[in-house]
Design an enzyme around this catalytic site. Structure first.
Site, PDB file in Angstrom:
ATOM      1  N   MET A 304       0.827  -1.204   0.000  1.00  0.00           N
ATOM      2  CA  MET A 304       0.000   0.000   0.000  1.00  0.00           C
ATOM      3  C   MET A 304       0.865   1.259   0.000  1.00  0.00           C
ATOM      4  SD  MET A 304      -3.031  -0.755  -0.441  1.00  0.00           S
ATOM      5  CE  MET A 304      -3.912   0.757  -0.245  1.00  0.00           C
ATOM      6  N   ASP A 323      10.671   3.593   5.914  1.00  0.00           N
ATOM      7  CA  ASP A 323      10.375   2.244   6.402  1.00  0.00           C
ATOM      8  C   ASP A 323      11.307   1.969   7.569  1.00  0.00           C
ATOM      9  OD1 ASP A 323       8.612  -0.152   5.037  1.00  0.00           O
ATOM     10  OD2 ASP A 323      10.190  -0.894   6.360  1.00  0.00           O
ATOM     11  N   VAL A 380       1.201   1.504   7.689  1.00  0.00           N
ATOM     12  CA  VAL A 380       1.865   0.355   8.322  1.00  0.00           C
ATOM     13  C   VAL A 380       0.823  -0.728   8.580  1.00  0.00           C
ATOM     14  CG1 VAL A 380       3.604   1.868   9.370  1.00  0.00           C
ATOM     15  CG2 VAL A 380       1.619   1.176  10.726  1.00  0.00           C
ATOM     16  N   GLU A 382      -1.963  -3.282   9.882  1.00  0.00           N
ATOM     17  CA  GLU A 382      -3.246  -2.948  10.522  1.00  0.00           C
ATOM     18  C   GLU A 382      -3.269  -3.372  11.997  1.00  0.00           C
ATOM     19  OE1 GLU A 382      -5.842  -1.250  10.022  1.00  0.00           O
ATOM     20  OE2 GLU A 382      -6.049  -0.991   7.858  1.00  0.00           O
ATOM     21  N   LYS A 387      -0.075   1.589  15.054  1.00  0.00           N
ATOM     22  CA  LYS A 387      -0.431   2.835  14.364  1.00  0.00           C
ATOM     23  C   LYS A 387      -0.417   4.013  15.350  1.00  0.00           C
ATOM     24  CE  LYS A 387      -3.129   0.848  10.555  1.00  0.00           C
ATOM     25  NZ  LYS A 387      -2.527   1.293   9.305  1.00  0.00           N
ATOM     26  N   SER A 409      -7.823   0.670   7.038  1.00  0.00           N
ATOM     27  CA  SER A 409      -9.107   0.233   6.476  1.00  0.00           C
ATOM     28  C   SER A 409     -10.170   0.111   7.559  1.00  0.00           C
ATOM     29  CB  SER A 409      -8.968  -1.134   5.816  1.00  0.00           C
ATOM     30  OG  SER A 409      -7.925  -1.152   4.904  1.00  0.00           O
ATOM     31  N   HIS A 430      -8.040   6.623   2.929  1.00  0.00           N
ATOM     32  CA  HIS A 430      -8.092   5.178   2.681  1.00  0.00           C
ATOM     33  C   HIS A 430      -7.994   4.893   1.188  1.00  0.00           C
ATOM     34  CE1 HIS A 430     -10.562   1.222   2.840  1.00  0.00           C
ATOM     35  NE2 HIS A 430      -9.273   0.990   2.879  1.00  0.00           N
ATOM     36  N   GLU A 442     -11.176   7.134  -0.069  1.00  0.00           N
ATOM     37  CA  GLU A 442     -12.140   7.483   0.980  1.00  0.00           C
ATOM     38  C   GLU A 442     -11.429   8.420   1.949  1.00  0.00           C
ATOM     39  OE1 GLU A 442     -15.365   3.978   2.131  1.00  0.00           O
ATOM     40  OE2 GLU A 442     -13.289   3.659   2.650  1.00  0.00           O
ATOM     41  N   ASN A 480     -15.981  -0.905   2.975  1.00  0.00           N
ATOM     42  CA  ASN A 480     -15.781  -2.233   3.558  1.00  0.00           C
ATOM     43  C   ASN A 480     -16.913  -2.630   4.496  1.00  0.00           C
ATOM     44  OD1 ASN A 480     -13.505  -2.752   2.126  1.00  0.00           O
ATOM     45  ND2 ASN A 480     -12.073  -2.141   3.721  1.00  0.00           N
TER      46      ASN A 480
END
Ligand code: 3H9
Length: 698
Positions: A304, A323, A380, A382, A387, A409, A430, A442, A480
């Protein structure tokens, strides 16, 4: 003349100027103004007429807001007739974009000049229409059938230079358009050049043209399956090559009217306005301006993060890609480079363009490099705690006004905002996988997200080429959250008796880019499996909803990545094939749950999957999670492969009739698992009152 069209003379030249913001569409007052101006020009002592536009663009086409309403004279056809039969030569001077009826109007002028940056095109196909003002008959006469087929079936505009090569324009002006057009007009007067009608150019279809038409029919039948306008376009182009001009024009008129009455066009026109409305935030304080963003930070170089970094780098932003270790960065960068290499190989990008994009990209493991970014997007793993740590760290490093966005998400934007001292500058952005390809973004509003933060996220999204839709906070946001209901019905159809291939075929024949089972295999069945492991039995819901997926994962069938899931995948071609082993697992799973399979019709599959989306969409709308029903359609069409020519799940419900939707859901309630089919209160209310989803949220 009307307020939007003026006429003045300058020496021997009559000038018709259209000024009808925003895009000089051919509304009634514009059509009337042109007819009036032409009449005046016919009676004065000028020798030639130049027609041009003020504002950001030449005419962008017919006025789409007039479609479906009673026609108002003069019709566009009458304007074109007035141009062609005018006693003086007419030059169209094009800047910006001459699209649809706008380009067709120029084809009825005698000459066309354009600025270097201008583009011309016939994009009607994107609205489920075809050029209905002679475009299918005149364009091939000027540019040849092959060029016309390409332009009209794809709807893609071409540059002024390409238009010059294709003889669609006669001259490209490097400098000021007004001066260029005047010079061009004076040269014509000097040379004694007169009227020159496109309709008089002979057109005969060669054997190659015939072969190209039939080949295009086949490719379009596959690529744009189920869509009616593209095939009708080819009928008209064939008519151009085989019939007289007048007969061809009559055929085009009939085909245009058929398109106008086709629900596909209503759906695509709905989406045209839906896409533009989705970018607007209701109730935003007047004068709210987006913050300038030139330098973006992306946290996480995974699939992503890498895709998001590509979006920014190729839109001219400076991008710092962070990263945690060199290995992660190297892996991420090599995927980005591989993606770009494929684009170069396919001719979509040049090596120089890619070099430029890569120059915008600054990979690093040093978080301090984020000190002067204007916006950061975290992508990063989920996990809420992870986060939150990232947000805390960003809050310490970044300038006080930097906007901190999450690509999550599912996680709560409010929980992430709480980890910072700037909750007003925290927002969800998103993206959808692959992030460099999928158009949807989104933008998720947290409780504290400020107007400036939301406006900035929307503006940045638009700049990187995304179609943005605003979502409020709920688990899964708009897309979702609805998908769970769609996926559940797909799974239940299989448990009740359909095969995975039957479910996929039903949805793909209906127009979905990919059926739900194939999507599951593509995404990886292990993802849902791992997510379920974190849930209690109650949270997981009835076993029948997920037992088959669990059994497949337990059998090592994780989807495409393991070569098998609901299907097996040919190792050479990656084509999906039905697998008897899956049929056995399904039979065993049904037996375990005591289900006797029955036949599930294609119609039932489509109804269950689409109405499950619409019913949950209505709840989302009523809760204010979505601003408008059309935003939900945008989310599904741009993020989930929902067929655009169906207009999105809410449009499907509206077009079907809300009472019929409610009746069908009630029938499912009585015959299927009742708890899955409780009519959303909003749908029930609107059906009873005869109301429309389009009025909610206004
Ligand atoms: C046609 O011509 C049929 C004929 O063959 C036959 C007839 C018999 N009408 O996109 P934007 C509005 S079919 C009415 O954000 P951009 C749009 O809704 C037509 N309104 O700007 C928006 O309103 P709002 C074939 C229109 O700079 C505002 O203008 N032509 C029309 O990003 C700004 O639009 C097309 O399909 C219209 N035709 O892009 C071209 N066009 O501000 C359609 C725009 O309230 N248009 N609006 O949200 C476009 O592709 C883009 O608008 C354009 C500008 C490239 C021109």
């Amino acid at each position: 003349m009307t307020a939007s069209v003026s006429y003045f003379t300058h020496g021997q030249i009559g000038n018709i100027v259209i000024d009808s913001p925003p895009v000089n569409a051919l509304s009634q007052h514009v059509r009337q103004g042109i007819v009036d101006a032409l009449q005046t020009a016919a009676g004065d002592d000028t020798q030639i007429v130049v027609l041009r536009c003020e504002g950001r663009t030449f005419i962008a086409g017919a006025d789409i807001t007039e479609f479906g309403k009673p026609p108002q004279a003069p019709a566009l056809a009458a304007v074109l007739e007035a141009l062609e039969s005018h006693p003086k030569p007419i030059i169209a001077a094009i800047h910006g974009t001459a699209l649809g009826g706008g380009l067709e109007l120029t084809l009825c002028c005698d000459y066309r000049v354009a600025t270097t940056s201008a583009k011309v095109g016939l994009p009607e196909v994107n609205l489920g229409l075809l050029p209905g003002a002679g475009g299918t008959q005149r364009l091939p006469r000027l540019a040849g059938l092959a060029q016309a087929i390409d332009m009209i079936t794809t709807g893609r505009p071409i540059t002024a230079r390409d238009a010059l090569t294709a003889r669609v324009v006669d001259e490209v002006c490097a400098g000021d358009l007004g001066e260029g057009a005047t010079k061009f007009a004076e040269a014509l007067i000097d040379q004694g050049e007169g009227k020159r009608l496109t309709r008089d150019i002979p057109l005969r279809m060669s054997d190659e043209d015939t072969a190209l038409l039939s080949q295009t029919r086949d490719t379009i039948a596959k690529r744009l399956k189920g869509q009616t306008a593209p095939q009708r376009i080819l009928d008209c182009l064939e008519a151009a090559g085989t019939l007289t001009f007048e007969e061809g024009l009559a055929a085009e008129r009939r085909a245009f009217e058929a398109c106008m009455e086709d629900p596909q066009s209503a759906a695509l026109r709905h989406l045209f306005f839906a896409e533009r409305a989705a970018g607007k935030i209701d109730g935003m304080a007047a004068g709210t301006k987006a913050q300038p963003v030139k330098h973006a930070g992306i946290i996480g170089a995974g699939t992503m993060g890498g895709g998001i970094a590509m979006c920014f780098a190729q839109s001219g932003f400076r991008v710092t890609l962070v990263d945690q270790d060199e290995d992660g960065l190297d892996r991420g960068l090599s995927i980005i480079k591989k993606n770009y290499e494929i684009s170069i190989k396919r001719g979509r990008l040049s090596a120089e363009q890619v070099e430029g994009f890569l120059r915008n990209l600054e990979p690093t493991t040093d978080w301090q490099q984020l000190q002067d970014v204007d916006l950061v997007i975290e992508a990063v793993f989920e996990n809420l705690e992870l986060k939150q740590n990232v947000f805390q760290k960003l809050d310490e490093i970044c300038a006080a006004d930097t906007i901190l966005a999450s690509n999550t998400s599912y996680q709560s934007i409010d929980a992430l905002a709480a980890a910072t001292n700037r909750p007003d500058r925290v927002v969800g952005m998103h993206f959808f996988s692959p992030a460099n390809v999928m158009r949807l973004l989104e933008v998720v509003r947290g409780e504290a997200s400020s107007d400036i933060t939301l406006a900035t996220a929307m503006a940045v999204g638009k700049k990187i080429g995304k179609v943005c839709a605003l979502s409020g906070m709920c688990y899964g946001f708009i897309g979702n959250r609805m998908l769970r209901h769609y996926g559940r019905e797909a799974a239940l159809c299989v448990m009740e008796g359909a095969s995975p291939a039957q479910v996929d075929q039903a949805m793909e024949r209906w127009g979905m880019a990919m059926g739900p089972m194939a999507v599951g295999d593509l995404a990886g069945l292990d993802i849902g499996y791992r997510a379920r492991e974190q849930l209690s039995d109650e949270e997981k819901g009835p076993r029948v909803n997920y037992l088959l997926a669990d059994r497949l994962v337990e059998a090592g069938r994780l989807g495409q990545k393991s070569g098998a899931g609901y299907y097996r995948y040919n190792p050479d071609t990656r084509a999906r094939e039905e697998d008897p082993a899956v049929a056995e697992i399904i039979t065993a799973t049904r037996a375990e749950l005591g289900i006797t399979p029955r036949s599930v019709s294609e119609e039932e599959i489509v109804d269950r999957l689409t109405l499950a989306l619409a019913n949950e969409g209505a709840r989302i709308l009523e809760e204010g999670i979505a601003q408008r029903a059309s935003d939900i359609d945008v989310v599904y069409c741009f993020g989930y492969g929902f067929p655009r020519f169906r207009g999105g799940p809410m449009h499907v419900a509206e077009a079907r009739g809300l009472q019929s939707v409610v009746d069908t859901i009630n029938r499912f309630h009585d015959t299927l698992a009742a708890e899955n089919w409780v009519v959303a209160p909003l749908l029930a209310r609107l059906a009873t009152q005869g109301g429309s989803l389009a009025d909610i949220g206004l």
